[in-house]
Design a protein around this motif. Structure first.
Motif, short mmCIF file in Angstrom:
data_model
loop_
_atom_site.label_atom_id
_atom_site.label_comp_id
_atom_site.label_asym_id
_atom_site.label_seq_id
_atom_site.Cartn_x
_atom_site.Cartn_y
_atom_site.Cartn_z
N GLU A 1 -9.63 8.54 11.28
CA GLU A 1 -9.71 7.34 12.10
C GLU A 1 -9.32 6.10 11.31
O GLU A 1 -9.44 4.97 11.82
N ARG A 2 -8.84 6.31 10.09
CA ARG A 2 -8.41 5.19 9.24
C ARG A 2 -6.98 5.45 8.74
O ARG A 2 -6.66 5.17 7.58
N LYS A 3 -6.13 5.96 9.61
CA LYS A 3 -4.79 6.35 9.19
C LYS A 3 -4.02 5.18 8.56
O LYS A 3 -3.20 5.38 7.65
N GLU A 4 -4.30 3.96 9.04
CA GLU A 4 -3.58 2.80 8.48
C GLU A 4 -3.96 2.52 7.04
O GLU A 4 -3.26 1.79 6.33
N ASP A 5 -5.08 3.11 6.56
CA ASP A 5 -5.54 2.88 5.19
C ASP A 5 -5.06 3.96 4.22
O ASP A 5 -5.28 3.83 3.00
N ILE A 6 -4.45 5.03 4.72
CA ILE A 6 -4.12 6.17 3.86
C ILE A 6 -3.16 5.77 2.74
O ILE A 6 -3.33 6.18 1.58
N THR A 7 -2.17 4.95 3.04
CA THR A 7 -1.20 4.56 2.01
C THR A 7 -1.86 3.78 0.88
O THR A 7 -1.68 4.09 -0.30
N VAL A 8 -2.65 2.77 1.24
CA VAL A 8 -3.29 1.96 0.19
C VAL A 8 -4.34 2.77 -0.55
O VAL A 8 -4.48 2.65 -1.79
N LEU A 9 -5.06 3.66 0.15
CA LEU A 9 -6.03 4.52 -0.53
C LEU A 9 -5.34 5.46 -1.52
O LEU A 9 -5.84 5.68 -2.63
N SER A 10 -4.20 5.98 -1.11
CA SER A 10 -3.45 6.89 -2.00
C SER A 10 -3.04 6.19 -3.28
O SER A 10 -3.14 6.74 -4.38
N ARG A 11 -2.58 4.96 -3.14
CA ARG A 11 -2.14 4.21 -4.33
C ARG A 11 -3.31 3.83 -5.23
O ARG A 11 -3.19 3.88 -6.46
N VAL A 12 -4.42 3.46 -4.63
CA VAL A 12 -5.61 3.14 -5.43
C VAL A 12 -6.11 4.37 -6.17
O VAL A 12 -6.43 4.32 -7.36
N LEU A 13 -6.16 5.50 -5.47
CA LEU A 13 -6.60 6.74 -6.10
C LEU A 13 -5.64 7.19 -7.20
O LEU A 13 -6.07 7.72 -8.24
N LEU A 14 -4.36 6.97 -6.99
CA LEU A 14 -3.38 7.34 -8.01
C LEU A 14 -3.59 6.53 -9.29
O LEU A 14 -3.53 7.08 -10.41
N LEU A 15 -3.85 5.25 -9.15
CA LEU A 15 -4.13 4.42 -10.33
C LEU A 15 -5.36 4.92 -11.07
O LEU A 15 -5.38 4.98 -12.31
N ARG A 16 -6.39 5.28 -10.31
CA ARG A 16 -7.62 5.77 -10.93
C ARG A 16 -7.39 7.10 -11.64
O ARG A 16 -7.89 7.33 -12.75
N LEU A 17 -6.61 7.98 -11.00
CA LEU A 17 -6.34 9.29 -11.61
C LEU A 17 -5.49 9.14 -12.87
O LEU A 17 -5.70 9.87 -13.85
N ASN A 18 -4.53 8.23 -12.86
CA ASN A 18 -3.73 7.98 -14.07
C ASN A 18 -4.64 7.58 -15.23
O ASN A 18 -4.45 8.01 -16.38
N GLU A 19 -5.63 6.73 -14.91
CA GLU A 19 -6.54 6.26 -15.95
C GLU A 19 -7.42 7.40 -16.47
O GLU A 19 -7.66 7.53 -17.67
N GLN A 20 -7.89 8.25 -15.54
CA GLN A 20 -8.78 9.36 -15.94
C GLN A 20 -8.04 10.47 -16.68
O GLN A 20 -8.57 11.03 -17.65
N LEU A 21 -6.81 10.77 -16.24
CA LEU A 21 -6.09 11.92 -16.77
C LEU A 21 -5.09 11.55 -17.86
O LEU A 21 -4.47 12.44 -18.46
N GLY A 22 -4.92 10.26 -18.09
CA GLY A 22 -3.97 9.83 -19.12
C GLY A 22 -2.52 10.05 -18.72
O GLY A 22 -1.65 10.25 -19.58
N THR A 23 -2.23 10.02 -17.44
CA THR A 23 -0.87 10.22 -16.94
C THR A 23 -0.25 8.87 -16.57
O THR A 23 -0.91 7.83 -16.61
N ASN A 24 1.02 8.92 -16.17
CA ASN A 24 1.72 7.67 -15.81
C ASN A 24 2.59 7.90 -14.58
O ASN A 24 3.80 7.64 -14.59
N ILE A 25 2.00 8.41 -13.52
CA ILE A 25 2.72 8.60 -12.26
C ILE A 25 2.77 7.26 -11.54
O ILE A 25 1.73 6.65 -11.28
N LYS A 26 3.97 6.81 -11.22
CA LYS A 26 4.12 5.44 -10.71
C LYS A 26 4.15 5.35 -9.19
O LYS A 26 3.64 4.37 -8.62
#
Length: 550
Positions: free
Chosen positions: A414-439
Motif C-alpha cells: 500500500e506504499r508502492k510510491e515509496d518503494i524507489t526511495v526505500l530501495s535507495r535508502v536500504l542500498l546505502l545502508r547495506l553498502n555501509e554494513q557490507l563494505g560494498t559500493n553499489i551505486k
C-alpha cells in the motif's frame, strides 16, 4: 441640530479620520447620537456600526462620558479602558460647531496591537519562531520564521501546526500563573525545540502570552551516536523514509506520542517497521537518556517469560543466582520497554502484565517485596488484537490498557510510491554494513519491485537487496541479481483469466479487500466502509455474502 450642521461637522473631521484608519474612530452629533463609526472601532467593540448609528453613544460599554466633558468644557481627554478584553487608549475630544453645540469624537487604540512598528520589528526576529496567543490561549499572530518553518501560507494552516506543537496546558499555566515558563517539544521533523512562554501583562492582568522557540542545543535526539550500547534505541524518524500519506500520518502520531508517557500500541504486518517506530518514539521522548529495553514475547519460552520480565529473587528455583536477578522491567526503569509480539503472550502472563501496568510495581519470582517502577511501555503485534479479544484469546482489560495511543503501520504493497526511495535508502545502508559500493538500481528492477506484492514488506525488500548486493559484480543492480522466482514473475506474460473463473477471481479479491479493511480499522464497520468507499449497509451485505464474521 440641523442635518446640514451635522454634515458640516462631519466634513470638518473627515480628513484626519481617513488618515487614522488603523485606529478606531467614533463621532457623535450634538445630541450625542453616533453618526460615524469606522471598521476598526467596530472590531474593538465587536459590533456592527449599523446597530449603533443614530443611537445614543452611552449604549456603548464602557461609557465614554461625553456629557461630563461638555459640562466641564474639557476639549480633550485621554484615558485607558478595557474593552472586550483589550486594554485600549481612548483619546476623546469636543468640536464646537455652533455656540454651546459640540460634536464629540473618540479615537481608540489597542495597546497590544501588533501593527505597532517597534513591536513588529522586535517580533520579526530572523532567528526565532515567535507566536502570540490571547488570554484564552487562542492563536493571534506569528512571525515570518514560523510561516517559513511550517511552509504555511495561511494563518489557519499555521494555527493547526502550532496547536499540535505547543502544549495547550503549558499555555494556560503561563496565562493563569502570570509567569514565564520553559519547556521542550518535538517538531514535526522530529527535532527538539526549546520553548519560552512570556505572559503579556497589562494593569496587573494577563492579556496573552508570547511563545518563542529555538532549536534545542542540548542533546538533540538525532545528534547522538548510532553505535548501540546496552539498552539504547538506535533508530529515529529520519530512518523512516517515504512520502506515503499513511506513513506520514503515523510519523506525526509518533511525534505526539513521544510528548507523553502514555502506553503505545503499534500494529501492522511483519516487516512494516514496528520496532523502528518504537525506537523513534523513545528517542524523541523525555526518556531518551534512559534505557530502551526490547523483549520479544514470542521468542522467550512461556516458562521463562515471567522471570525474564519481572526478575527472580534469591533461591527462587534450582540454578537461580544466589543474589537473584532483576527483570527487564527493572532494567527499563526511567526509560522504555518495548514488548514485541505481545499477542503471543499466554492469558496467565497477560494478567500478571496487567497488574504491573496498573499498579506500576512488580514482585520478582519467588520474592515477597514489591518494587516501584517508572517505565513507559510500547507494545507491538502483527495480529488483530480486537479479533483475539472477541475470540477470548487476549484479555480485554489488557487490550484497553495497551491501546491508549494506536499506530497502525501500512504494508509495503500500500506504499508502492515509496518503494524507489526505500530501495535507495536500504542500498546505502547495506553498502555501509557490507563494505560494498553499489551505486544504482536498474530501472527494470525498480519496475519489477512495483509489481511485486511484498508479503514480507520492508524486511523482504531489504533481504532481496542484500542478496542482490552480494551477487552484483559491478556498480548497478540488474534483474539477474534478483531471486529466480521474482525474475520469472516479472517476465511471465499476463494471461487473461478464463471467463468461467473471472467472477470467482474478482470475488476472492473483493473478499480480501474487505478483510484487510476490517483489520486496518480494528473491526470498526463504519471506518472499514469509508476505507472501501462504500456505504456501511453495502459492507454488511458483502460480509454476509462472503460469510465474514468480524
Amino acid at each position: 441640530m440641523s442635518y446640514k450642521a451635522n454634515m458640516h461637522a462631519l466634513d470638518l473631521i473627515m480628513n484626519p479620520i481617513l488618515h487614522n484608519v488603523n485606529e478606531g474612530v467614533l463621532i457623535t452629533d450634538t445630541f450625542q447620537n453616533v453618526i460615524f463609526m469606522n471598521e476598526s472601532a467596530e472590531k474593538i467593540f465587536n459590533i456592527d456600526s449599523s446597530s449603533i448609528l443614530g443611537k445614543h453613544v452611552d449604549l456603548l460599554k464602557p461609557s465614554l462620558n461625553f456629557y461630563e466633558m461638555i459640562s466641564k468644557r474639557e476639549l480633550y481627554l485621554q484615558e485607558k479602558e478595557f474593552i472586550k478584553g483589550n486594554e485600549v487608549i481612548i483619546r476623546k475630544g469636543l468640536l464646537e460647531v455652533n455656540p454651546n453645540s459640540f460634536v464629540c469624537y473618540a479615537i481608540f487604540r489597542v495597546i497590544d496591537s501588533f501593527e505597532d512598528d517597534q513591536l513588529n520589528s522586535l517580533l520579526q526576529s530572523p532567528y526565532e519562531g515567535i507566536a502570540v496567543f490571547d488570554d484564552h490561549a487562542r492563536f493571534l499572530w506569528a512571525n515570518e520564521v514560523c510561516y517559513k518553518y511550517f511552509k504555511c501560507k495561511s494563518k489557519e494552516d499555521l494555527k493547526d501546526n502550532l496547536n499540535s506543537l505547543i502544549p495547550h496546558s503549558t499555555l494556560r499555566s503561563s496565562i493563569n500563573e502570570a509567569r514565564p515558563l520553559f519547556g521542550r517539544t518535538i517538531s514535526n521533523s522530529g527535532r527538539a525545540l526549546d520553548l519560552v512562554y512570556l505572559p503579556i501583562i497589562r494593569s496587573n492582568r494577563t492579556i496573552g502570552v508570547i511563545v518563542k522557540s529555538t532549536f534545542s542545543a542540548f542533546n538533540p535526539p538525532y545528534d547522538s551516536p548510532r553505535e548501540p550500547n546496552n539498552g539504547s534505541a538506535r533508530y529515529s524518524l529520519e530512518d523512516i523514509a517515504g512520502s506515503n500519506k499513511d506513513i506520514i500520518k503515523q510519523k506525526k502520531l509518533a511525534i505526539k506520542a513521544a510528548r507523553t508517557t502514555s502506553t503505545v500500541l503499534i500494529t501492522g504486518e511483519s516487516g512494516t517497521g514496528k520496532e523502528v517506530f518504537a525506537h523513534s518514539i523513545h528517542n524523541l521522548s523525555s526518556r531518551r537518556k534512559g534505557p530502551f529495553i526490547k523483549v520479544n514475547c514470542a521468542a522467550v519460552p512461556e516458562t521463562l517469560l515471567e522471570s525474564e520480565l519481572f526478575g527472580y529473587a534469591e533461591g527462587a528455583f534450582t540454578g537461580a543466582r544466589k543474589e537473584g536477578k532483576p527483570g527487564r522491567f527493572e532494567q527499563a526503569d526511567n526509560g522504555t520497554i518495548f514488548l514485541d509480539e505481545i499477542a503471543d503472550m499466554s492469558m496467565a502472563m497477560q494478567g500478571k502484565l496487567l497488574r504491573v501496568l496498573q499498579e506500576r510495581e512488580l514482585e520478582r519470582v519467588g520474592g515477597v517485596h514489591s518494587t516501584r517502577i517508572n517505565v513507559r511501555v510500547i507494545a507491538a503485534t502483527n495480529k488483530n488484537l480486537n479479533r483475539l479479544v472477541k475470540e477470548q484469546k487476549f484479555r480485554e482489560d489488557l487490550y484497553y490498557r495497551l491501546n491508549v495511543v494506536l499506530l497502525n503501520l501500512p504494508p509495503l504493497r500500500e506504499r508502492k510510491e515509496d518503494i524507489t526511495v526505500l530501495s535507495r535508502v536500504l542500498l546505502l545502508r547495506l553498502n555501509e554494513q557490507l563494505g560494498t559500493n553499489i551505486k544504482t538500481i536498474n530501472q527494470d528492477v525498480l519496475s519489477c519491485f512495483q509489481t511485486h506484492e511484498w508479503p514480507g514488506n520492508i524486511r523482504e525488500l531489504e533481504n532481496v537487496l542484500e542478496r542482490a548486493v552480494n551477487f552484483c559484480e559491478h556498480d548497478t543492480i540488474t534483474m539477474e541479481h534478483l531471486p529466480e522466482a521474482m525474475q520469472a514473475s516479472a517476465s511471465k506474460p499476463a494471461v487473461p483469466s478464463a471467463p468461467t473463473s473471472l467472477e470467482r477471481h474478482l470475488q476472492e479479491r473483493e473478499r480480501e479487500a474487505i478483510l484487510q479493511a476490517l483489520e486496518n480499522s480494528a473491526g470498526n464497520k463504519s471506518q472499514a466502509a469509508k476505507y472501501l468507499k462504500i456505504h456501511r449497509s453495502a459492507l454488511y451485505r458483502k460480509m454476509h455474502k462472503y460469510n465474514i464474521n468480524y
